[in-house]
Write a protein that holds these residues in place. Structure first.
Motif, PDB file in Angstrom:
ATOM      1  N   THR A 249      66.587  27.046  38.039  1.00 10.99           N
ATOM      2  CA  THR A 249      65.768  26.387  38.753  1.00 10.99           C
ATOM      3  C   THR A 249      64.496  27.681  38.548  1.00 10.99           C
ATOM      4  O   THR A 249      62.811  27.689  39.331  1.00 10.99           O
ATOM      5  CB  THR A 249      65.500  26.394  40.200  1.00 10.99           C
ATOM      6  OG1 THR A 249      66.099  26.748  40.787  1.00 10.99           O
ATOM      7  CG2 THR A 249      66.306  24.775  40.748  1.00 10.99           C
ATOM      8  N   GLY A 250      64.252  28.303  37.756  1.00 12.16           N
ATOM      9  CA  GLY A 250      63.730  29.552  37.686  1.00 12.16           C
ATOM     10  C   GLY A 250      63.387  30.317  36.429  1.00 12.16           C
ATOM     11  O   GLY A 250      63.407  29.834  35.867  1.00 12.16           O
ATOM     12  N   ILE A 251      63.256  31.743  36.188  1.00 11.34           N
ATOM     13  CA  ILE A 251      62.499  32.254  34.628  1.00 11.34           C
ATOM     14  C   ILE A 251      63.647  33.546  34.795  1.00 11.34           C
ATOM     15  O   ILE A 251      63.813  34.744  35.429  1.00 11.34           O
ATOM     16  CB  ILE A 251      61.018  32.896  35.105  1.00 11.34           C
ATOM     17  CG1 ILE A 251      60.608  31.792  35.698  1.00 11.34           C
ATOM     18  CG2 ILE A 251      60.610  33.527  34.095  1.00 11.34           C
ATOM     19  CD1 ILE A 251      58.714  31.992  35.781  1.00 11.34           C
ATOM     20  N   GLY A 252      64.354  33.873  34.305  1.00 15.28           N
ATOM     21  CA  GLY A 252      64.684  34.981  33.991  1.00 15.28           C
ATOM     22  C   GLY A 252      63.908  35.871  33.087  1.00 15.28           C
ATOM     23  O   GLY A 252      63.289  35.644  32.378  1.00 15.28           O
ATOM     24  N   ARG A 253      63.933  37.566  33.115  1.00 14.68           N
ATOM     25  CA  ARG A 253      62.784  38.555  33.101  1.00 14.68           C
ATOM     26  C   ARG A 253      64.133  39.697  32.451  1.00 14.68           C
ATOM     27  O   ARG A 253      64.394  40.065  32.930  1.00 14.68           O
ATOM     28  CB  ARG A 253      62.109  38.754  34.095  1.00 14.68           C
ATOM     29  CG  ARG A 253      60.586  37.998  34.692  1.00 14.68           C
ATOM     30  CD  ARG A 253      59.765  38.164  35.268  1.00 14.68           C
ATOM     31  NE  ARG A 253      59.460  37.320  36.339  1.00 14.68           N
ATOM     32  CZ  ARG A 253      58.273  36.597  35.569  1.00 14.68           C
ATOM     33  NH1 ARG A 253      57.493  37.264  34.355  1.00 14.68           N
ATOM     34  NH2 ARG A 253      57.888  35.774  36.041  1.00 14.68           N
ATOM     35  N   TYR A 254      62.920  39.971  31.569  1.00  9.08           N
ATOM     36  CA  TYR A 254      64.676  41.323  30.730  1.00  9.08           C
ATOM     37  C   TYR A 254      62.972  42.891  30.600  1.00  9.08           C
ATOM     38  O   TYR A 254      62.563  41.595  29.366  1.00  9.08           O
ATOM     39  CB  TYR A 254      65.267  40.468  30.004  1.00  9.08           C
ATOM     40  CG  TYR A 254      65.955  41.628  28.634  1.00  9.08           C
ATOM     41  CD1 TYR A 254      66.458  42.363  29.538  1.00  9.08           C
ATOM     42  CD2 TYR A 254      65.475  42.491  27.902  1.00  9.08           C
ATOM     43  CE1 TYR A 254      67.451  43.489  28.576  1.00  9.08           C
ATOM     44  CE2 TYR A 254      65.658  43.569  26.744  1.00  9.08           C
ATOM     45  CZ  TYR A 254      66.523  44.047  27.252  1.00  9.08           C
ATOM     46  OH  TYR A 254      66.692  45.550  26.791  1.00  9.08           O
ATOM     47  N   CYS A 255      62.804  43.545  30.524  1.00  9.08           N
ATOM     48  CA  CYS A 255      62.149  44.325  30.301  1.00  9.08           C
ATOM     49  C   CYS A 255      62.468  45.967  30.374  1.00  9.08           C
ATOM     50  O   CYS A 255      63.717  46.088  31.250  1.00  9.08           O
ATOM     51  CB  CYS A 255      60.868  44.000  30.777  1.00  9.08           C
ATOM     52  SG  CYS A 255      59.363  45.033  30.190  1.00  9.08           S
ATOM     53  N   ASN A 256      62.761  46.304  29.392  1.00  6.17           N
ATOM     54  CA  ASN A 256      63.191  48.274  28.688  1.00  6.17           C
ATOM     55  C   ASN A 256      64.947  47.869  29.730  1.00  6.17           C
ATOM     56  O   ASN A 256      65.622  48.225  30.602  1.00  6.17           O
ATOM     57  CB  ASN A 256      62.076  48.634  30.405  1.00  6.17           C
ATOM     58  CG  ASN A 256      61.285  48.509  29.509  1.00  6.17           C
ATOM     59  OD1 ASN A 256      60.552  48.966  28.081  1.00  6.17           O
ATOM     60  ND2 ASN A 256      60.523  48.949  30.635  1.00  6.17           N
ATOM     61  N   GLY A 257      65.612  46.675  29.232  1.00  4.44           N
ATOM     62  CA  GLY A 257      67.195  47.207  29.781  1.00  4.44           C
ATOM     63  C   GLY A 257      67.387  46.705  30.735  1.00  4.44           C
ATOM     64  O   GLY A 257      68.815  46.529  31.515  1.00  4.44           O
ATOM     65  N   THR A 258      65.850  46.108  31.974  1.00  6.23           N
ATOM     66  CA  THR A 258      66.565  45.272  33.305  1.00  6.23           C
ATOM     67  C   THR A 258      66.494  43.963  33.008  1.00  6.23           C
ATOM     68  O   THR A 258      65.266  43.228  32.647  1.00  6.23           O
ATOM     69  CB  THR A 258      66.185  46.183  33.924  1.00  6.23           C
ATOM     70  OG1 THR A 258      65.838  47.617  33.845  1.00  6.23           O
ATOM     71  CG2 THR A 258      66.440  45.638  35.347  1.00  6.23           C
ATOM     72  N   PHE A 259      67.667  43.661  33.488  1.00  7.79           N
ATOM     73  CA  PHE A 259      67.304  41.613  33.597  1.00  7.79           C
ATOM     74  C   PHE A 259      66.954  41.194  35.206  1.00  7.79           C
ATOM     75  O   PHE A 259      68.240  42.129  36.226  1.00  7.79           O
ATOM     76  CB  PHE A 259      68.847  41.030  32.973  1.00  7.79           C
ATOM     77  CG  PHE A 259      68.468  39.368  33.448  1.00  7.79           C
ATOM     78  CD1 PHE A 259      67.415  38.872  32.679  1.00  7.79           C
ATOM     79  CD2 PHE A 259      69.286  39.023  33.635  1.00  7.79           C
ATOM     80  CE1 PHE A 259      67.118  37.068  32.826  1.00  7.79           C
ATOM     81  CE2 PHE A 259      69.982  37.424  34.782  1.00  7.79           C
ATOM     82  CZ  PHE A 259      68.312  36.778  34.396  1.00  7.79           C
ATOM     83  N   ARG A 260      66.541  40.250  35.784  1.00  9.32           N
ATOM     84  CA  ARG A 260      65.505  39.551  36.569  1.00  9.32           C
ATOM     85  C   ARG A 260      66.249  38.135  37.032  1.00  9.32           C
ATOM     86  O   ARG A 260      65.094  37.989  35.879  1.00  9.32           O
ATOM     87  CB  ARG A 260      65.577  40.519  38.144  1.00  9.32           C
ATOM     88  CG  ARG A 260      64.055  40.583  37.376  1.00  9.32           C
ATOM     89  CD  ARG A 260      63.146  40.796  38.084  1.00  9.32           C
ATOM     90  NE  ARG A 260      61.247  40.720  38.750  1.00  9.32           N
ATOM     91  CZ  ARG A 260      61.221  41.799  37.512  1.00  9.32           C
ATOM     92  NH1 ARG A 260      61.009  41.969  36.205  1.00  9.32           N
ATOM     93  NH2 ARG A 260      59.640  40.674  37.003  1.00  9.32           N
ATOM     94  N   TYR A 261      66.912  37.980  37.444  1.00  8.60           N
ATOM     95  CA  TYR A 261      66.257  36.540  38.226  1.00  8.60           C
ATOM     96  C   TYR A 261      65.341  36.212  39.191  1.00  8.60           C
ATOM     97  O   TYR A 261      65.286  36.459  40.204  1.00  8.60           O
ATOM     98  CB  TYR A 261      67.451  35.358  37.834  1.00  8.60           C
ATOM     99  CG  TYR A 261      67.443  33.818  38.968  1.00  8.60           C
ATOM    100  CD1 TYR A 261      66.985  33.628  37.348  1.00  8.60           C
ATOM    101  CD2 TYR A 261      67.785  33.681  39.569  1.00  8.60           C
ATOM    102  CE1 TYR A 261      66.668  31.850  37.446  1.00  8.60           C
ATOM    103  CE2 TYR A 261      67.614  32.191  39.844  1.00  8.60           C
ATOM    104  CZ  TYR A 261      67.501  31.184  39.483  1.00  8.60           C
ATOM    105  OH  TYR A 261      67.034  30.148  39.031  1.00  8.60           O
TER     106      TYR A 261
END
Length: 321
Positions: free
Chosen positions: A302-314
């Motif tokens: 129900t949201g967004i996955g974000r990946y940047c510079n080796g780090t993932f967060r939801y």
């Protein structure tokens, strides 16, 4: 998995035969193709001048685009028009879509339900003529570099006391380009799940192909589901590419989702997201974006996955991009 409905009686027979179908198709697909064995590019047409505005330039090669969308290539005082409906340009050459009628042999799966509860499944080969699509790569001298034959469809037929139903399941094809690399994602088409339970699961895996000037450099197994893979996206930006998709279970609910991010042809992020039984939502929402620095966002639960510079967060949001 528990199989419900009137196909439950012959399910063992169904599994054995469809397993053979999958083996047959795997042995037939992406075999070397003799149709483009000559060394000339099939979608180049000589012209006197390369009209239009400059679209791209690679050393001494200039690519222009006319007002009607046609592409022209000018190199060493020789000009060509690209006759392909799709064209992708690289420092080493161009990839175009080439289609023509070819006589091919397709698997035909026949399910007979006319004498229910006895059900029979028959596998045949059917020779037919259809438009076969190729992605063809050529260098800027007009020499053919490689030829990728797209995934072919299946033919199916279901016979019932009330009549027969038949059709053809076409694959889903997605392409993208990043730097010197060309990505082709191919997903099998679906079959009527209520008539042929588990059939899609037995008919083969989906694949991602990565090409460069020399040809195929990677073939990545994307798995399979009980129904046709859905919510697919494939996008590139600069040297980065992102692909995502969702595989359903036999009842249509999500089974898992997967997202892969590439820098050039190297995977830098590859994660499988399992179905959340507490969420009445898709695992993968069907959209994804990537920036030139490799940072990506995509719809997840129900949201967004974000990946940047080796780090993932939801981030849980309303699911909007």
């Amino acid at each position: 998995m528990v199989v419900k409905g009137r196909m439950a009686v012959p399910i063992l027979f169904l599994i054995l035969v469809l397993a053979f179908v999958g083996y047959w198709y795997h042995s037939q697909s992406n075999e070397p193709n003799e149709s483009l064995s000559n060394a000339e590019c099939p979608f180049w047409a000589p012209v006197e001048e390369a009209d239009g505005n400059v679209f791209a330039k690679f050393n001494e090669t200039i690519i222009t685009r006319s007002s009607d969308g046609s592409f022209f290539i000018k190199t060493n005082r020789t000009a060509y028009r690209i006759t392909s409906s799709e064209a992708y340009f690289f420092p080493w050459g161009v990839v175009g879509l080439y289609e023509r009628n070819e006589t091919v042999e397709l698997p035909l799966v026949i399910v007979d339900l006319t004498h229910y509860p006895v059900a029979t499944l028959e596998l045949k080969n059917k020779t037919t003529t259809l438009q076969v699509k190729h992605f063809v790569a050529c260098d800027y001298r007009g020499n053919l570099l490689w030829d990728h034959v797209q995934m072919l469809p299946y033919i199916w037929e279901v016979k019932e006391a009330t009549g027969s139903e038949q059709g053809i399941s076409w694959p889903q094809i997605f392409v993208s380009s990043a730097g010197e690399y060309f990505f082709i994602a191919e997903f099998h088409g679906g079959l009527p799940a209520d008539k042929m339970p588990d059939a899609r699961y037995k008919l083969g895996n989906d694949w991602l192909y990565i090409y460069d000037k020399e040809g195929l450099i990677k073939k990545i197994d994307l798995g399979k589901g009980y129904w046709a893979t859905r919510n697919i996206f494939l996008a590139s930006n600069g040297s980065y590419t992102i692909i995502g998709f969702e595989c359903p279970q036999s009842d249509g609910s999500p089974m898992f989702g997967r997202v892969i991010i590439f820098k050039n042809a190297k995977p830098i992020f590859d994660r499988k997201f399992d179905y959340d039984p507490n969420c009445l939502c898709h695992v993968i929402a069907g959209w994804g974006k990537i920036r030139e620095d490799g940072c990506a966002t995509f719809g997840l639960y129900t949201g967004i996955g974000r990946y940047c510079n080796g780090t993932f967060r939801y981030e849980s949001t309303n699911g909007a991009p």
